[in-house]
Motif scaffolding. Structure first.
Motif, PDB file in Angstrom:
ATOM      1  N   CYS A   1       0.848  -1.190   0.000  1.00  0.00           N
ATOM      2  CA  CYS A   1       0.000   0.000   0.000  1.00  0.00           C
ATOM      3  C   CYS A   1       0.884   1.241   0.000  1.00  0.00           C
ATOM      4  CB  CYS A   1      -0.958   0.009   1.193  1.00  0.00           C
ATOM      5  SG  CYS A   1      -0.159   0.227   2.781  1.00  0.00           S
ATOM      6  N   ARG A   2       0.270   2.393  -0.220  1.00  0.00           N
ATOM      7  CA  ARG A   2       1.022   3.641  -0.173  1.00  0.00           C
ATOM      8  C   ARG A   2       1.323   3.990   1.283  1.00  0.00           C
ATOM      9  NH1 ARG A   2       1.443   5.308  -5.134  1.00  0.00           N
ATOM     10  NH2 ARG A   2      -0.247   4.915  -6.623  1.00  0.00           N
ATOM     11  N   VAL A   3       2.527   4.493   1.503  1.00  0.00           N
ATOM     12  CA  VAL A   3       2.946   4.867   2.851  1.00  0.00           C
ATOM     13  C   VAL A   3       1.969   5.866   3.452  1.00  0.00           C
ATOM     14  CG1 VAL A   3       4.747   6.016   4.193  1.00  0.00           C
ATOM     15  CG2 VAL A   3       5.382   4.412   2.385  1.00  0.00           C
ATOM     16  N   GLU A   4       1.588   6.871   2.664  1.00  0.00           N
ATOM     17  CA  GLU A   4       0.705   7.919   3.179  1.00  0.00           C
ATOM     18  C   GLU A   4      -0.686   7.393   3.514  1.00  0.00           C
ATOM     19  OE1 GLU A   4       1.165   8.646  -1.370  1.00  0.00           O
ATOM     20  OE2 GLU A   4       2.329   7.798   0.304  1.00  0.00           O
ATOM     21  N   ASP A   5      -1.115   6.306   2.858  1.00  0.00           N
ATOM     22  CA  ASP A   5      -2.421   5.714   3.164  1.00  0.00           C
ATOM     23  C   ASP A   5      -2.377   4.887   4.443  1.00  0.00           C
ATOM     24  OD1 ASP A   5      -3.533   6.830   0.908  1.00  0.00           O
ATOM     25  OD2 ASP A   5      -3.223   5.053  -0.340  1.00  0.00           O
TER      26      ASP A   5
ATOM     27  N   ASP B   1       7.183  11.689  11.096  1.00  0.00           N
ATOM     28  CA  ASP B   1       7.705  11.805   9.738  1.00  0.00           C
ATOM     29  C   ASP B   1       6.597  12.172   8.758  1.00  0.00           C
ATOM     30  OD1 ASP B   1      10.258  11.102  10.532  1.00  0.00           O
ATOM     31  OD2 ASP B   1       9.888   8.964  10.255  1.00  0.00           O
ATOM     32  N   ARG B   2       6.965  12.972   7.751  1.00  0.00           N
ATOM     33  CA  ARG B   2       6.037  13.331   6.679  1.00  0.00           C
ATOM     34  C   ARG B   2       6.653  12.852   5.374  1.00  0.00           C
ATOM     35  NH1 ARG B   2       3.453  13.495  10.359  1.00  0.00           N
ATOM     36  NH2 ARG B   2       2.214  15.176  11.304  1.00  0.00           N
ATOM     37  N   ASN B   3       5.993  11.917   4.714  1.00  0.00           N
ATOM     38  CA  ASN B   3       6.586  11.336   3.521  1.00  0.00           C
ATOM     39  C   ASN B   3       5.527  10.658   2.649  1.00  0.00           C
ATOM     40  OD1 ASN B   3       6.116   8.777   4.875  1.00  0.00           O
ATOM     41  ND2 ASN B   3       7.950   9.235   6.074  1.00  0.00           N
ATOM     42  N   LYS B   4       5.968  10.225   1.480  1.00  0.00           N
ATOM     43  CA  LYS B   4       5.144   9.431   0.574  1.00  0.00           C
ATOM     44  C   LYS B   4       6.006   8.321   0.006  1.00  0.00           C
ATOM     45  CE  LYS B   4       1.994  13.138  -0.875  1.00  0.00           C
ATOM     46  NZ  LYS B   4       1.433  13.883  -2.026  1.00  0.00           N
ATOM     47  N   GLY B   5       5.355   7.250  -0.407  1.00  0.00           N
ATOM     48  CA  GLY B   5       6.087   6.134  -0.969  1.00  0.00           C
ATOM     49  C   GLY B   5       5.262   4.875  -0.952  1.00  0.00           C
ATOM     50  N   ILE B   6       5.941   3.745  -0.930  1.00  0.00           N
ATOM     51  CA  ILE B   6       5.290   2.427  -0.954  1.00  0.00           C
ATOM     52  C   ILE B   6       5.798   1.596   0.217  1.00  0.00           C
ATOM     53  CG2 ILE B   6       4.934   0.289  -2.246  1.00  0.00           C
ATOM     54  CD1 ILE B   6       3.653   2.565  -3.670  1.00  0.00           C
ATOM     55  N   PHE B   7       4.854   0.936   0.891  1.00  0.00           N
ATOM     56  CA  PHE B   7       5.182  -0.018   1.944  1.00  0.00           C
ATOM     57  C   PHE B   7       4.770  -1.401   1.473  1.00  0.00           C
ATOM     58  CE2 PHE B   7       3.833  -2.657   5.514  1.00  0.00           C
ATOM     59  CZ  PHE B   7       4.975  -2.646   6.303  1.00  0.00           C
TER      60      PHE B   7
ATOM     61  N   GLY C   1      10.486   1.997  -8.557  1.00  0.00           N
ATOM     62  CA  GLY C   1       9.208   2.693  -8.424  1.00  0.00           C
ATOM     63  C   GLY C   1       8.162   2.144  -9.367  1.00  0.00           C
ATOM     64  N   HIS C   2       8.543   1.870 -10.623  1.00  0.00           N
ATOM     65  CA  HIS C   2       7.597   1.325 -11.609  1.00  0.00           C
ATOM     66  C   HIS C   2       7.122  -0.066 -11.198  1.00  0.00           C
ATOM     67  CE1 HIS C   2       7.864   4.626 -14.342  1.00  0.00           C
ATOM     68  NE2 HIS C   2       9.126   4.420 -14.675  1.00  0.00           N
ATOM     69  N   LEU C   3       8.034  -0.891 -10.711  1.00  0.00           N
ATOM     70  CA  LEU C   3       7.666  -2.246 -10.278  1.00  0.00           C
ATOM     71  C   LEU C   3       6.717  -2.201  -9.086  1.00  0.00           C
ATOM     72  CD1 LEU C   3      11.181  -3.879 -10.678  1.00  0.00           C
ATOM     73  CD2 LEU C   3       9.123  -4.563 -11.928  1.00  0.00           C
ATOM     74  N   PHE C   4       6.998  -1.319  -8.127  1.00  0.00           N
ATOM     75  CA  PHE C   4       6.096  -1.174  -6.986  1.00  0.00           C
ATOM     76  C   PHE C   4       4.704  -0.727  -7.439  1.00  0.00           C
ATOM     77  CE2 PHE C   4       9.542  -0.745  -3.601  1.00  0.00           C
ATOM     78  CZ  PHE C   4       9.088  -1.821  -2.859  1.00  0.00           C
ATOM     79  N   GLU C   5       4.654   0.242  -8.344  1.00  0.00           N
ATOM     80  CA  GLU C   5       3.367   0.748  -8.813  1.00  0.00           C
ATOM     81  C   GLU C   5       2.568  -0.342  -9.518  1.00  0.00           C
ATOM     82  OE1 GLU C   5       1.782   3.467  -8.272  1.00  0.00           O
ATOM     83  OE2 GLU C   5       3.345   4.622  -7.271  1.00  0.00           O
ATOM     84  N   ARG C   6       3.249  -1.188 -10.290  1.00  0.00           N
ATOM     85  CA  ARG C   6       2.543  -2.273 -10.977  1.00  0.00           C
ATOM     86  C   ARG C   6       1.988  -3.278  -9.973  1.00  0.00           C
ATOM     87  NH1 ARG C   6      -0.684  -4.773 -12.564  1.00  0.00           N
ATOM     88  NH2 ARG C   6      -0.765  -6.280 -14.268  1.00  0.00           N
ATOM     89  N   MET C   7       2.775  -3.609  -8.944  1.00  0.00           N
ATOM     90  CA  MET C   7       2.276  -4.528  -7.916  1.00  0.00           C
ATOM     91  C   MET C   7       1.122  -3.903  -7.145  1.00  0.00           C
ATOM     92  SD  MET C   7       5.512  -6.588  -6.278  1.00  0.00           S
ATOM     93  CE  MET C   7       6.439  -5.133  -5.802  1.00  0.00           C
ATOM     94  N   LEU C   8       1.231  -2.621  -6.843  1.00  0.00           N
ATOM     95  CA  LEU C   8       0.172  -1.945  -6.105  1.00  0.00           C
ATOM     96  C   LEU C   8      -1.126  -1.946  -6.897  1.00  0.00           C
ATOM     97  CD1 LEU C   8      -0.742  -0.264  -3.667  1.00  0.00           C
ATOM     98  CD2 LEU C   8       0.097   1.768  -4.866  1.00  0.00           C
TER      99      LEU C   8
ATOM    100  N   ILE D   1       1.474 -12.875 -11.235  1.00  0.00           N
ATOM    101  CA  ILE D   1       1.894 -11.515 -11.583  1.00  0.00           C
ATOM    102  C   ILE D   1       2.686 -10.906 -10.430  1.00  0.00           C
ATOM    103  CG2 ILE D   1       1.097  -9.171 -12.091  1.00  0.00           C
ATOM    104  CD1 ILE D   1      -1.258 -10.390 -13.583  1.00  0.00           C
ATOM    105  N   LEU D   2       2.158 -11.021  -9.221  1.00  0.00           N
ATOM    106  CA  LEU D   2       2.798 -10.389  -8.064  1.00  0.00           C
ATOM    107  C   LEU D   2       4.183 -10.960  -7.777  1.00  0.00           C
ATOM    108  CD1 LEU D   2      -0.262 -10.126  -5.642  1.00  0.00           C
ATOM    109  CD2 LEU D   2       0.890  -8.234  -6.804  1.00  0.00           C
ATOM    110  N   GLN D   3       4.292 -12.277  -7.783  1.00  0.00           N
ATOM    111  CA  GLN D   3       5.565 -12.891  -7.398  1.00  0.00           C
ATOM    112  C   GLN D   3       6.708 -12.543  -8.356  1.00  0.00           C
ATOM    113  OE1 GLN D   3       6.011 -17.174  -7.605  1.00  0.00           O
ATOM    114  NE2 GLN D   3       7.251 -17.200  -5.745  1.00  0.00           N
ATOM    115  N   PRO D   4       6.543 -12.671  -9.675  1.00  0.00           N
ATOM    116  CA  PRO D   4       7.662 -12.305 -10.562  1.00  0.00           C
ATOM    117  C   PRO D   4       8.056 -10.837 -10.459  1.00  0.00           C
ATOM    118  CG  PRO D   4       6.040 -13.634 -11.739  1.00  0.00           C
ATOM    119  CD  PRO D   4       5.421 -13.268 -10.421  1.00  0.00           C
ATOM    120  N   TYR D   5       7.059  -9.944 -10.275  1.00  0.00           N
ATOM    121  CA  TYR D   5       7.393  -8.527 -10.126  1.00  0.00           C
ATOM    122  C   TYR D   5       8.190  -8.286  -8.848  1.00  0.00           C
ATOM    123  CZ  TYR D   5       4.808  -6.528 -14.059  1.00  0.00           C
ATOM    124  OH  TYR D   5       4.394  -6.152 -15.312  1.00  0.00           O
TER     125      TYR D   5
END
Length: 301
Positions: free
Chosen positions: A36-40, A98-104, A147-154, A167-171
């Motif tokens: 999920c997104r860090v900020e979420d 902390d104030r940030n954005k990203g992927i967890f 970043g692109h790989l994380f976005e595709r999995m998300l 799909i998830l595992q190979p990414y």
């Protein structure tokens, strides 16, 4: 003897970030995989997370801001384009400012096994070991690929949960292979045998710290002399085996002090000390405060 509490993902989010909104973002078997997104996620954290550990691995990738987390005995700060890993079972803690954005992302070893993976991957990715380097600085191109790989999995996880593991595992594996290109081994340029023994020593300390505090114990398990173990560990890490042992004892104690109401005498026993005063001196030497003061600080936070 009571065991230190180890959180699974569902129990952790329920404890530190209870939210129906967050629950709606997390799908399927959370013990296997979630993203999920860090900020979420972290907008729902209502209190500092005291010393804890998880059954599964986790990683954090930032696209904005910075984040500070204590992992093991060290504190790390990551910024945009950097990653931080917390291996399964490792002690971690963090604050809420902390104030940030990203992927967890949180995942079980099984995500690197099976149809698209193999057990060799678990050996190759040193950042998933408790003795590995959790902080990884990526170059600009690699950060972009990651970043692109994380976005595709998300996207896949958000739309279908764990329905399409093909799909998830190979990414995920491709992502870690990208990360591994920028990873600098803990003991790079050292003699292979010394590195192997040192890494095995640190793993054994992590596994046996509650009942084995002597360098001679670990030397026996490794079938070498205590003096040889001391030489190899100091040569490769610039830190004596006794210090690795002491720091691990303190981390174990911090988890108990944070998660339980045990008297200090019982905490001492849980980490292998009958002598409470010796335990208190050891704890203060590394933390700058007594176990009682540490517990009071945790409760106030």
């Amino acid at each position: 003897m009571n065991e230190i509490k180890v959180y699974d993902p569902r129990a952790f989010t329920s404890r530190f970030m209870p939210s129906r909104e967050l629950e709606s973002l997390l799908k399927g078997n959370l013990n296997k995989f979630l993203i999920c997104r860090v900020e979420d996620m972290y907008q729902h954290v209502k209190q500092a997370v005291s010393a804890s550990r998880s059954l599964t691995h986790s990683c954090l990738f930032l696209t904005e801001g910075s984040a500070v987390m204590k992992i093991g005995s060290e504190e790390y700060r990551i910024r945009k384009g950097e990653m931080l890993f917390v291996p399964a079972g490792q002690v971690f803690s963090f604050d809420i400012h902390d104030r940030n954005k990203g992927i967890f992302c949180n995942f079980h070893d099984d995500m690197l096994l099976g149809k698209y993976g193999n057990s060799e991957l678990l050996k190759e990715f040193e950042f998933l070991k408790v003795w590995g380097k959790p902080h990884i600085e990526l170059d600009k191109d690699t950060a972009g690929f990651v970043g692109h790989l994380f976005e595709r999995m998300l996207q896949e996880y958000t739309e279908h949960g764990l329905e399409h593991m093909n799909i998830l595992q190979p990414y995920l594996i491709a992502l870690f292979c990208e990360v591994n290109k920028g990873y600098q081994p803990v003991l790079a340029n050292q003699q292979t045998n010394a590195v192997s023994i040192t890494n095995r020593f640190r793993e054994l300390v992590f596994q046996n710290i509650r009942n084995r505090h002597m360098v001679s114990d670990y030397a026996a398990m490794l079938n070498i002399s205590p003096s040889h173990l001391n030489k190899l560990v100091k040569m490769t890490t610039h830190k004596a085996p006794t210090k690795w042992i002491d720091e691990t004892i303190v981390q174990e104690a911090k988890v108990l002090l944070s998660q339980s109401d045990f008297p200090i005498s019982e905490v001492a026993i849980q980490v292998g000390f009958e002598d409470q005063s010796y335990f208190t001196r050891l704890f203060k030497r590394y933390e700058g405060m007594t176990p009682t003061e540490f517990r009071r600080m945790i409760k106030m936070s």
